[in-house]
Design a protein around this motif. Structure first.
Motif, PDB file in Angstrom:
ATOM      1  N   SER A  67     -27.251  27.708  -6.329  1.00  0.00           N
ATOM      2  CA  SER A  67     -27.756  28.488  -5.032  1.00  0.00           C
ATOM      3  C   SER A  67     -28.365  29.827  -5.510  1.00  0.00           C
ATOM      4  O   SER A  67     -27.678  30.570  -6.296  1.00  0.00           O
ATOM      5  N   GLU A  68     -29.400  30.055  -4.603  1.00  0.00           N
ATOM      6  CA  GLU A  68     -30.182  31.354  -5.164  1.00  0.00           C
ATOM      7  C   GLU A  68     -29.385  32.496  -4.306  1.00  0.00           C
ATOM      8  O   GLU A  68     -29.660  33.688  -4.786  1.00  0.00           O
ATOM      9  N   SER A  69     -28.650  32.411  -3.176  1.00  0.00           N
ATOM     10  CA  SER A  69     -28.302  33.315  -2.221  1.00  0.00           C
ATOM     11  C   SER A  69     -26.949  33.402  -2.672  1.00  0.00           C
ATOM     12  O   SER A  69     -26.295  34.819  -2.402  1.00  0.00           O
ATOM     13  N   LEU A  70     -26.002  32.769  -3.260  1.00  0.00           N
ATOM     14  CA  LEU A  70     -24.612  33.180  -3.970  1.00  0.00           C
ATOM     15  C   LEU A  70     -24.312  32.576  -4.983  1.00  0.00           C
ATOM     16  O   LEU A  70     -24.923  31.715  -5.630  1.00  0.00           O
ATOM     17  N   LYS A  71     -23.527  33.461  -5.590  1.00  0.00           N
ATOM     18  CA  LYS A  71     -23.180  32.916  -7.125  1.00  0.00           C
ATOM     19  C   LYS A  71     -21.825  32.329  -6.995  1.00  0.00           C
ATOM     20  O   LYS A  71     -20.434  33.012  -6.867  1.00  0.00           O
ATOM     21  N   PHE A  72     -21.925  30.956  -7.027  1.00  0.00           N
ATOM     22  CA  PHE A  72     -20.800  30.280  -7.263  1.00  0.00           C
ATOM     23  C   PHE A  72     -20.079  30.013  -8.607  1.00  0.00           C
ATOM     24  O   PHE A  72     -20.615  29.903  -9.528  1.00  0.00           O
ATOM     25  N   HIS A  73     -18.663  30.393  -8.718  1.00  0.00           N
ATOM     26  CA  HIS A  73     -17.754  30.477  -9.894  1.00  0.00           C
ATOM     27  C   HIS A  73     -17.759  28.779 -10.405  1.00  0.00           C
ATOM     28  O   HIS A  73     -17.763  28.500 -11.611  1.00  0.00           O
TER      29      HIS A  73
END
Length: 247
Positions: A67-73
Motif C-alpha cells: 500500500s502506498e498510503s499506509l505502512k503495514f507492518h
C-alpha cells in the motif's frame, strides 16, 4: 454559520477517515475471499487444506503490504484450531523487515512452551469470531521487536457458516497518525480520534498525544462538543470535536 461550517468540517473529517479504514478492510476481505476459494477447492478433493495449499495467499498479502498510503507492518491469515490438515494452530503471516523485505513471521505455537503465542484469546481474533464484524484493536506494542505501537485490523472468515479464522493486518500508529491528522485538520476546533477506551489515536492539536485518556474531559464537553461514530465495526471508534479553538 460558524456552527454549520464546523459541523461540515467534522463530517468531512469522518468521511475521509472512514474511507481510509474502509480501504484496509477491503484488502482484508479480498484476502478472506482467497482463503474461502482454497477451502472450496479442497472440499472437492475431500481433504482439509494444508500449509502447502496456502502458498497463493502471498500475492494477496503483498498487495496489502505494498500500500502506498499506509505502512503495514504485517498481514496474513490466522486460522482456527483444526482447520489445517498438518498442524493444529497456524498463522500464514508475512511482515516487512527494516530493509523493506517481506518475510514470513515465525511464532511459537507449542502450547507446552513458556513462549506459546496464544492468539485464541486476543481481541483481534475473538471479536470478529464472536460478532462476525470487522474489528480494530489497539494500539498495543508490536510483535516485531521495534517497540512501536500497532493498530490491528481484522475481518472474520467463514466457510459453510463455520469460522475458519481471520484475515488481519498490523499498521504502526506512527504511520497511521499523519493520515488521520490530515483529516482532523479539516476541523477548526480541537478534534480527536478516539478508540473504545476513550484513548486518543490522533489529534489536530499538540494539546493531546496518542494514548492520552480523554473520557473524563469528554463528559465536560458534551453540551457543546460533537461526536461522530466511524465505520461500522465491532470496535467503537469516533471523531470528537471539542468546544475549544484549535491552536
Amino acid at each position: 454559520m460558524d456552527n454549520e461550517m464546523s459541523a461540515n468540517g467534522l463530517s468531512q473529517c469522518a468521511t475521509l477517515i472512514n474511507a481510509s479504514i474502509g480501504n484496509v478492510f477491503k484488502g482484508l476481505n479480498d484476502l478472506g475471499a482467497q482463503v474461502s476459494s482454497i477451502w472450496e477447492r479442497q472440499r472437492c478433493k475431500t481433504r482439509r487444506p494444508n500449509q502447502r495449499d496456502l502458498k497463493p495467499l502471498l500475492a494477496g498479502v503483498r498487495q496489502i503490504l505494498d500500500s502506498e498510503s499506509l505502512k503495514f507492518h504485517g498481514a496474513g491469515v490466522v486460522f482456527a484450531p483444526g482447520e489445517l490438515e498438518d498442524c493444529e494452530m497456524h498463522l500464514q503471516w508475512w511482515c516487512r523487515t527494516q530493509n523493506e523485505q517481506v518475510q514470513p513471521l515465525q511464532l511459537n505455537l507449542d502450547s507446552r512452551s513458556d513462549r506459546f503465542y496464544d492468539y485464541l484469546h486476543m481481541p483481534w481474533y475473538t471479536r470478529p469470531q464472536q460478532t462476525r464484524q470487522p474489528s480494530i484493536d489497539g494500539p498495543f506494542v508490536d510483535l516485531y521487536g521495534t517497540e512501536q505501537y500497532i493498530v490491528a485490523f481484522s475481518v472474520p472468515i467463514f466457510f459453510d457458516d463455520r469460522f475458519i479464522g481471520v484475515a488481519a493486518a498490523d499498521i504502526s500508529l506512527h504511520s497511521l497518525e499523519p493520515l488521520l491528522v490530515r483529516s482532523l485538520m479539516r476541523v477548526s476546533n480541537e478534534a480527536l480520534l478516539l478508540n473504545a477506551e476513550g484513548r486518543v489515536l490522533a489529534a489536530n492539536t499538540a494539546s493531546w498525544l496518542a494514548g492520552d485518556l480523554i473520557r473524563g474531559v469528554l463528559n465536560q464537553d458534551m453540551d457543546q462538543g460533537r461526536v461522530l461514530s466511524l465505520i461500522d465495526t465491532s470496535s467503537y471508534w469516533s471523531v470528537v470535536e471539542r468546544p475549544v479553538p484549535r491552536l
